[in-house]
Structure formats: C-alpha cells, structure tokens
Design a protein around this motif. Structure first.
Motif, PDB file in Angstrom:
ATOM      1  N   UNK A 297       0.830  -1.206   0.000  1.00  0.00           N
ATOM      2  CA  UNK A 297       0.000   0.000   0.000  1.00  0.00           C
ATOM      3  C   UNK A 297       0.865   1.257   0.000  1.00  0.00           C
ATOM      4  N   UNK A 298       1.936   1.228   0.776  1.00  0.00           N
ATOM      5  CA  UNK A 298       2.848   2.377   0.809  1.00  0.00           C
ATOM      6  C   UNK A 298       3.494   2.584  -0.560  1.00  0.00           C
ATOM      7  N   UNK A 299       3.850   1.496  -1.213  1.00  0.00           N
ATOM      8  CA  UNK A 299       4.463   1.592  -2.540  1.00  0.00           C
ATOM      9  C   UNK A 299       3.500   2.200  -3.550  1.00  0.00           C
ATOM     10  N   UNK A 300       2.215   1.823  -3.483  1.00  0.00           N
ATOM     11  CA  UNK A 300       1.241   2.379  -4.426  1.00  0.00           C
ATOM     12  C   UNK A 300       0.980   3.858  -4.157  1.00  0.00           C
ATOM     13  N   UNK A 301       1.086   4.278  -2.898  1.00  0.00           N
ATOM     14  CA  UNK A 301       0.940   5.706  -2.575  1.00  0.00           C
ATOM     15  C   UNK A 301       2.082   6.516  -3.178  1.00  0.00           C
TER      16      UNK A 301
END
Length: 370
Positions: A297-301
């Motif tokens: 999720x952090x990577x997609x943000x």
C-alpha cells in the motif's frame, strides 16, 4: 521488518568482571532464531585502531566464531588461548574487503551462522552477512569473547546444521572480537554516505532474493529503508525551487576520485516505492500478509503507476480475506496493464471464491429457517 528484536538483558557484577546476559531474535537464511548471549566484561585488550569502544556501522571487524556441539561444554567459555598468532586487519579499501568477503563466503541456505567457523574472518558491520554475529559485535570491545546459544523460533526453520551438532540443539558457539576499524553511527554519516549504504543494501537484497535467501533479502530492504527515511529532509531541501544550483553543488560531493550523488525528490520517491514493493514481495513469500499489505500500500501511494505493487497489494488482501480491497487493487492493475493475465486470473479466482462463500451462506440460512 526489524532484523533484531531484543527480548531481555540482565547485568551482573563482581570485583573485576561483569556478566551481561542478553537475548533477541535474529534473521537467518531460512527463518528466525532466538539468540541468548552471555558476555563476561573484562578490561579489554587495547588494539591499535580499536581503542575501548564498540564497533559501529562500517567497522571492519576481525572476528572468529566457533561452534560447540554440546551445551555443557560452554560453561567455561571465556578463556585465553595461549600464545596464538593473532590476525591483522587488512590494508585494503572497504570495497576490496567487501568484495573479498562476498567471494570467500557467500550466504548459503544450509547455515545458521553465515561465517566460516573456526577461522579469523573480516566482517563489515552493517552489511548483514551474519545477523547473529553482527548483533554480538555491536556490544563488544576489542579482545572480548562471548557465548551464544541458538534455538529456532516456533517450529523452527528448515535449516540443516553440521552432523556433529544436529542432535545437540540448541546450538552453542563462541564469538571473539580481536580488532576493528572505526565506524560511524547513522546520525554521524553524511547524506552521501547514507545514500551509498542505501544503494548497496538494495542491490544486496536483489542478489539474495534471486538466490533464494528471502529472509536475507527482506533484511537488506529493511536496512535500506531505515537509512533512506533519514535522507528525506535533506533531499527535500535540495529540491526546493530556487535552489537548483545549490542542490547540484551539494549533490556532487567528492570522496577521493569518486563522485557520490544524492537522489532528486522524484528519484527518492521511486526508490522508496521500489523498496517497499520488494519488501512486500518478500513478506508474501514468508507468509506475512499483513506486513506485505502495508508495504505494498505504501508503494502504491508513492508510485501509483507501479504495476507490481498493485499486484502484490491484491495478493496480500486476498491472503487476509479482504476481497473487495483485492478486487480494487487488481482492477487498478488492469488500468495500467489491460492485458495482464495475472490480474484477470486473480479477479476470476475472487469471483469463484465469493460465489462459493455465498452458496455456503445460503445453505446455512436455509437450514436455520427450515
């Protein structure tokens, strides 16, 4: 993912010596091992270049690890070895020493202690060659020796040990530190030094993952992220409008004949996203779906266009049975890659799973009201 999790520390004292007993969990190529360390603090041997301090990040350490097959043999571990010929720290650059270490003893899947046993070896603290040994060295001084007892966490990883020791779990060993070169705490490093460490950890993580060392890869990516985060303020300052010239001057810092550069704000975000995504992949393979979900999720943000991160987020959501979130992730992946067979298959699997769940629910309800 924290490579080392301290559990407990006990301190004792006598007329001249003190005994420290510490325990923690360390990362090995095929799992986690609990480490119990007993160190008798004596007046340390003063070796040139080592003084009375402990090794720090980047220190080259002369260390010897010896395995003890029987736990009863460890009760009198700290003893002098007589007139033994001691090693001398190599007169080489850090890069040469690191390359020599990786060539001499690459990490292998069948070893708990990732160093040659019984021989004096040069380790560079902070590279994660052997998480157990490095954790011991962080609290030792030149000339000190400690005992360690190792036992697998939980059911134990699928790791083989020497035949002479396999029936004597937990494993027992001694770690000796003869000498070390000065190192630095992370807060003492310049931004360019931190950036070099980030790049080396990221590269090492890729090598380990491709070699099947998933635990080691996750450890390397975690180390890279911890250092990268401390660079954010500096990178942001360099990227401010109106400071382009100053930023360029500060990015190009000289270290001998070699130039080191800091990333731009965009490069920083891209690399941070890649590290989170790679760590997520490791955690998926290690059956840690909640952690994998958080990192994906952090990577997609950070990089909404990163297809791999969306796929890993979908996989992690599937594993924790968050099917709506999983569908959103896979649909986002299809927006980026309309012909992605992996995303199409995943959505089909989710639909089948939901249909089966609804059928089971309907059956239960019919029984309740029949």
């Amino acid at each position: 993912m924290d490579p080392i999790h301290p559990l407990d520390t006990l301190h004792g004292s006598g007329d001249h010596d003190g005994v420290d007993a510490t325990s923690w969990v360390s990362v090995c190529p095929r799992g986690l091992w609990k480490v119990q360390q007993k160190r008798t603090r004596k007046e340390s041997l003063q070796t040139s270049g080592s003084s009375g301090y402990c090794p720090r990040l980047g220190s080259l350490c002369q260390v010897r690890v010896r395995l003890k097959a029987n736990i009863d043999d460890t009760r009198s571990s700290v003893s002098d070895e007589g007139n033994e010929k001691l090693p001398v720290l190599p007169d080489q650059s850090v890069a040469e020493v690191t390359e020599a270490m990786e060539t001499a003893f690459p990490r292998c899947q069948d070893s708990v202690l990732q160093v040659p046993l019984g021989d004096w070896t040069t380790l560079r603290l902070g590279e994660g060659q052997c998480d157990i040994t490095e954790a011991c060295l962080e609290g030792m001084r030149a000339g000190e020796k400690c005992e360690i007892t190792l036992s697998p966490v939980g059911n134990g990883p699928d790791v083989s040990v020497p035949q002479s020791a396999e029936e004597h779990l937990p494993l027992c060993a001694t770690v000796e530190l003869q000498a070390f070169t000065p190192g630095k705490e992370s807060w003492e490093m310049s931004p360019s030094e931190k950036w070099e460490w980030v790049k080396s950890h990221k590269e090492r993580g890729g090598v380990r993952f491709r070699g099947g060392d998933v635990w080691g890869a996750a450890d390397s990516y975690s180390r890279a992220l911890k250092l990268l985060i401390t660079l954010y303020g500096h990178v942001r300052e360099l990227g401010k409008e109106g400071q382009e010239k100053e930023a360029e001057e500060q990015r190009d810092t000289s270290s001998g004949d070699k130039k080191q550069k800091l990333p731009s704000v965009n490069e920083f975000s891209t690399i941070k996203a890649e590290l989170h995504s790679n760590l997520s992949l490791c955690q998926l393979k290690l059956n840690q779906p909640e952690r994998a979900k958080a990192n994906a999720a952090k990577a997609t943000e950070l990089e909404p266009g990163g297809a791999k991160a969306w796929y890993r987020l979908g996989q992690a959501c599937q594993m924790v049975n968050e099917l709506e979130e999983a569908k959103r992730a896979f649909r986002k992946l299809l927006e980026l890659q309309p012909e992605s067979t992996a995303a199409l298959k995943a959505l089909k699997d989710i639909a089948s799973r939901e249909k089966e769940t609804n059928a089971q629910l309907g059956l239960r309800l019919s029984k309740m009201f029949s």
